[in-house]
Design a protein around this motif. Sequence first.
Motif, PDB file in Angstrom:
ATOM      1  N   SER A 220       0.488  -0.903   0.282  1.00 61.58           N
ATOM      2  CA  SER A 220      -0.422   0.563  -0.073  1.00 61.58           C
ATOM      3  C   SER A 220       0.895   0.868   0.572  1.00 61.58           C
ATOM      4  CB  SER A 220      -0.698   0.065   1.517  1.00 61.58           C
ATOM      5  OG  SER A 220      -1.923   1.471   0.749  1.00 61.58           O
TER       6      SER A 220
ATOM      7  N   ARG B 226       0.289   4.925   0.032  1.00 61.18           N
ATOM      8  CA  ARG B 226      -0.437   6.517   0.079  1.00 61.18           C
ATOM      9  C   ARG B 226      -2.094   5.665   0.179  1.00 61.18           C
ATOM     10  NH1 ARG B 226       2.915   8.295  -3.409  1.00 61.18           N
ATOM     11  NH2 ARG B 226       4.529   9.668  -2.254  1.00 61.18           N
ATOM     12  N   ASP B 227      -2.493   4.666   0.417  1.00 57.13           N
ATOM     13  CA  ASP B 227      -4.026   4.030   0.558  1.00 57.13           C
ATOM     14  C   ASP B 227      -4.064   3.727  -0.202  1.00 57.13           C
ATOM     15  OD1 ASP B 227      -3.972   4.899   3.863  1.00 57.13           O
ATOM     16  OD2 ASP B 227      -5.003   6.838   2.958  1.00 57.13           O
ATOM     17  N   GLN B 228      -3.068   3.183  -1.423  1.00 60.49           N
ATOM     18  CA  GLN B 228      -3.632   2.954  -3.308  1.00 60.49           C
ATOM     19  C   GLN B 228      -3.010   1.575  -2.825  1.00 60.49           C
ATOM     20  OE1 GLN B 228      -2.437   5.563  -5.996  1.00 60.49           O
ATOM     21  NE2 GLN B 228      -4.274   6.844  -5.252  1.00 60.49           N
ATOM     22  N   PRO B 229      -3.342   0.486  -3.370  1.00 65.14           N
ATOM     23  CA  PRO B 229      -2.834  -0.978  -3.747  1.00 65.14           C
ATOM     24  C   PRO B 229      -1.296  -0.567  -4.612  1.00 65.14           C
ATOM     25  CG  PRO B 229      -5.022  -1.252  -4.740  1.00 65.14           C
ATOM     26  CD  PRO B 229      -4.996   0.656  -3.903  1.00 65.14           C
ATOM     27  N   ALA B 230      -0.325  -1.756  -3.923  1.00 60.71           N
ATOM     28  CA  ALA B 230       0.948  -1.066  -4.799  1.00 60.71           C
ATOM     29  C   ALA B 230       1.739  -2.399  -4.899  1.00 60.71           C
ATOM     30  CB  ALA B 230       1.684   0.105  -4.735  1.00 60.71           C
TER      31      ALA B 230
ATOM     32  N   LEU C 243       2.241   1.361 -10.090  1.00 58.09           N
ATOM     33  CA  LEU C 243       0.201   0.820  -9.339  1.00 58.09           C
ATOM     34  C   LEU C 243       0.111  -0.584 -10.527  1.00 58.09           C
ATOM     35  CD1 LEU C 243      -0.218   5.121  -9.387  1.00 58.09           C
ATOM     36  CD2 LEU C 243       0.121   2.920  -7.197  1.00 58.09           C
TER      37      LEU C 243
ATOM     38  N   THR D 170      -5.769  -5.166 -10.740  1.00 55.93           N
ATOM     39  CA  THR D 170      -5.107  -5.460  -9.610  1.00 55.93           C
ATOM     40  C   THR D 170      -3.953  -6.309 -11.081  1.00 55.93           C
ATOM     41  OG1 THR D 170      -5.942  -7.902  -9.543  1.00 55.93           O
ATOM     42  CG2 THR D 170      -6.247  -6.257  -7.756  1.00 55.93           C
TER      43      THR D 170
END
Length: 305
Positions: free
Chosen positions: A95, A97-101, A124, A129
């Motif tokens: 994660s 900045r609160d985004q999946p990565a 990203l 996904t």
Amino acid sequence: MRKLAFLLRPKWLVLAAVVLAFAFLCFSVLAPWQLGKNTSTSERNDLITRSVDADPVPISDILTADGFPAEDEWRRVIATGSYVADSDVLVRLRSIRDQPAYEVITPFVIDGGPTVLVNRGYVLPVEGTRAPEFEAAPAGEVTLNARVRQAEGTSREPIEDDGRLQVYNINPEQIGAAVGVDAIDGYLQLDDAQPGGLGLIELPQTDAGPYLSYGLQWLAFGIMAPLGLAYFARAEIRERRDSRAELADAMSGEPDADPEDDAGPDEEEEFTLPTRREKRARARAASRPTTPSDPRLADRYGKNR
């Protein structure tokens, strides 16, 4: 002791067992868990703070046969060597900045030294996904400015998705076996604007977090639970004592039983209005002739005067 006999009833025994088990968990598991996290967080924050102000050192100065010492984590180092081509590995479930990565790991051979894994940064996902395409690591000799990191544990076996090897943790032993290299324990995390770098992984915040307060709360709960049980037991004892006292007062205040009371209260004659027949009978009786003595009585009381 008879006053405490009720504590041996099943419901009180079950309640006491639950309270004692909860207090034991508070002192032995829950509080140490949070206080331990507070200790590790504080130690990590100290290492990060010291590394920010320290100048980078050659990686050979801190590198040992077993990898990197734990006290040197987050320390800035300079490493010269070359990336291993076609050996990129993606780390899933990250994660940024609160985004999946995804984080990209590439083995790096140090000049005159061992192979170390390098975290080149993050990318990203696209279309939900799916892992994106990203720039390959540069070929040839390069010099990297990076930070020392400790290896992570393993959770699941590596998988292959969209033609790329993917793992769940940065574990040099597992990743090295998957790509065919012998990597030392620990890895390097690139600073900004480095050869082969991708999205910069920023340093974690150095606040202490709520772990200390959570640990103290669990300790307080562990103390309050037995005290609460003692409070309810004392309240039960007081209630039973008051009930016995009220019963004794009620029994001592009752009057002695009267044998005549056993027969029940006297029944009073019910009053009813006279009927017409009774009125006529009373009128006839009043009009009957008086006896010889009646005149004398009447004269005495002045009826015939």
